[in-house]
Design a protein around this motif. Structure first.
Motif, PDB file in Angstrom:
ATOM      1  N   THR A  89       0.838  -1.185   0.000  1.00 29.05           N
ATOM      2  CA  THR A  89       0.000   0.000   0.000  1.00 29.05           C
ATOM      3  C   THR A  89       0.883   1.249   0.000  1.00 29.05           C
ATOM      4  OG1 THR A  89      -1.625  -1.230   1.295  1.00 29.05           O
ATOM      5  CG2 THR A  89      -1.869   1.144   1.219  1.00 29.05           C
ATOM      6  N   ALA A  90       0.481   2.239  -0.786  1.00 29.86           N
ATOM      7  CA  ALA A  90       1.236   3.493  -0.845  1.00 29.86           C
ATOM      8  C   ALA A  90       1.158   4.210   0.498  1.00 29.86           C
ATOM      9  CB  ALA A  90       0.673   4.369  -1.942  1.00 29.86           C
ATOM     10  N   LYS A  91       2.251   4.830   0.866  1.00 31.95           N
ATOM     11  CA  LYS A  91       2.302   5.582   2.112  1.00 31.95           C
ATOM     12  C   LYS A  91       2.021   7.044   1.800  1.00 31.95           C
ATOM     13  CE  LYS A  91       5.522   2.471   4.382  1.00 31.95           C
ATOM     14  NZ  LYS A  91       6.805   2.325   5.057  1.00 31.95           N
ATOM     15  N   ILE A  92       0.751   7.441   1.993  1.00 32.86           N
ATOM     16  CA  ILE A  92       0.353   8.815   1.715  1.00 32.86           C
ATOM     17  C   ILE A  92      -0.234   9.444   2.972  1.00 32.86           C
ATOM     18  CG2 ILE A  92      -0.096   8.333  -0.728  1.00 32.86           C
ATOM     19  CD1 ILE A  92      -3.108   8.454  -0.022  1.00 32.86           C
ATOM     20  N   LEU A  93      -0.220  10.761   3.003  1.00 32.75           N
ATOM     21  CA  LEU A  93      -0.818  11.498   4.110  1.00 32.75           C
ATOM     22  C   LEU A  93      -2.276  11.759   3.748  1.00 32.75           C
ATOM     23  CD1 LEU A  93      -0.233  12.814   6.845  1.00 32.75           C
ATOM     24  CD2 LEU A  93       0.277  14.926   5.610  1.00 32.75           C
ATOM     25  N   GLY A  94      -3.174  11.047   4.398  1.00 32.54           N
ATOM     26  CA  GLY A  94      -4.599  11.143   4.117  1.00 32.54           C
ATOM     27  C   GLY A  94      -5.252  12.348   4.769  1.00 32.54           C
ATOM     28  N   PRO A  95      -6.565  12.469   4.593  1.00 30.78           N
ATOM     29  CA  PRO A  95      -7.304  13.647   5.078  1.00 30.78           C
ATOM     30  C   PRO A  95      -7.153  13.922   6.574  1.00 30.78           C
ATOM     31  CG  PRO A  95      -8.716  12.257   3.710  1.00 30.78           C
ATOM     32  CD  PRO A  95      -7.429  11.523   3.898  1.00 30.78           C
TER      33      PRO A  95
ATOM     34  N   ILE B 157       5.945  11.427   6.480  1.00 33.32           N
ATOM     35  CA  ILE B 157       4.834  11.198   7.401  1.00 33.32           C
ATOM     36  C   ILE B 157       3.621  10.739   6.594  1.00 33.32           C
ATOM     37  CG2 ILE B 157       3.299  12.301   9.077  1.00 33.32           C
ATOM     38  CD1 ILE B 157       5.684  14.243   9.647  1.00 33.32           C
ATOM     39  N   TYR B 158       2.913   9.738   7.105  1.00 33.41           N
ATOM     40  CA  TYR B 158       1.765   9.187   6.385  1.00 33.41           C
ATOM     41  C   TYR B 158       0.695   8.726   7.367  1.00 33.41           C
ATOM     42  CZ  TYR B 158       3.870   4.608   7.438  1.00 33.41           C
ATOM     43  OH  TYR B 158       4.404   3.504   8.076  1.00 33.41           O
ATOM     44  N   THR B 159      -0.477   8.380   6.819  1.00 30.19           N
ATOM     45  CA  THR B 159      -1.556   7.877   7.664  1.00 30.19           C
ATOM     46  C   THR B 159      -1.671   6.360   7.506  1.00 30.19           C
ATOM     47  OG1 THR B 159      -3.136   8.475   5.929  1.00 30.19           O
ATOM     48  CG2 THR B 159      -2.939   9.984   7.783  1.00 30.19           C
ATOM     49  N   ALA B 160      -2.207   5.741   8.549  1.00 25.86           N
ATOM     50  CA  ALA B 160      -2.312   4.282   8.589  1.00 25.86           C
ATOM     51  C   ALA B 160      -3.531   3.889   9.422  1.00 25.86           C
ATOM     52  CB  ALA B 160      -1.047   3.692   9.198  1.00 25.86           C
TER      53      ALA B 160
ATOM     54  N   ALA C 160      -6.848   6.444   4.142  1.00 23.18           N
ATOM     55  CA  ALA C 160      -8.082   6.770   4.853  1.00 23.18           C
ATOM     56  C   ALA C 160      -7.983   6.446   6.347  1.00 23.18           C
ATOM     57  CB  ALA C 160      -9.249   6.011   4.240  1.00 23.18           C
ATOM     58  N   GLY C 161      -6.798   6.073   6.803  1.00 22.24           N
ATOM     59  CA  GLY C 161      -6.612   5.674   8.199  1.00 22.24           C
ATOM     60  C   GLY C 161      -6.668   6.835   9.166  1.00 22.24           C
ATOM     61  N   ASN C 162      -6.751   6.505  10.467  1.00 25.16           N
ATOM     62  CA  ASN C 162      -6.846   7.530  11.507  1.00 25.16           C
ATOM     63  C   ASN C 162      -5.624   7.570  12.420  1.00 25.16           C
ATOM     64  OD1 ASN C 162      -7.269   5.165  12.881  1.00 25.16           O
ATOM     65  ND2 ASN C 162      -9.146   5.813  13.885  1.00 25.16           N
ATOM     66  N   ILE C 163      -4.505   7.030  11.950  1.00 28.77           N
ATOM     67  CA  ILE C 163      -3.244   7.058  12.698  1.00 28.77           C
ATOM     68  C   ILE C 163      -2.226   7.820  11.858  1.00 28.77           C
ATOM     69  CG2 ILE C 163      -1.357   5.654  13.620  1.00 28.77           C
ATOM     70  CD1 ILE C 163      -3.441   3.375  13.904  1.00 28.77           C
ATOM     71  N   VAL C 164      -1.527   8.761  12.484  1.00 27.20           N
ATOM     72  CA  VAL C 164      -0.464   9.488  11.794  1.00 27.20           C
ATOM     73  C   VAL C 164       0.853   8.822  12.176  1.00 27.20           C
ATOM     74  CG1 VAL C 164       0.681  11.714  11.481  1.00 27.20           C
ATOM     75  CG2 VAL C 164      -1.794  11.622  11.816  1.00 27.20           C
TER      76      VAL C 164
END
Length: 86
Positions: free
Chosen positions: A2-8, A29-32, A45-49
């Motif tokens: 899965t790509a490591k992106i910074l989500g909303p 830094i990304y979300t997970a 779309a995760g809620n962990i930074v």
């Protein structure tokens, strides 16, 4: 993988602090999200930074910030400064 992106959720958290999302993403830094079988896995779309600690181009530890100001880190990581390669 899965790509490591910074989500909303991550974008909002940094922008509330006056930090542009592009700046946070440049530092890796990304979300997970949590997975019962795999621990923390990248998810836009995760809620962990996730804050990766990088030494000589390799991730040696990660620290996590979850909902409700929960903080924890990966086990077995090397003690080092965040952004040590700078």
């Amino acid at each position: 993988m899965t790509a490591k992106i910074l989500g909303p959720i991550g974008v909002e958290a940094f922008e509330r602090r006056g930090i542009q999302a592009e700046t946070a993403a440049r530092f890796g830094i990304y979300t997970a999200r949590r997975s019962k079988s795999s621990g923390v896995i990248p998810d836009g779309a995760g809620n962990i930074v996730v804050f990766p600690f990088i030494e000589r181009g390799a991730v040696v530890k990660e620290k996590y910030r979850g909902p409700g100001k929960q903080f924890w880190q990966s086990t077995g990581g090397r003690r080092t400064f965040w952004n040590a390669d700078a």
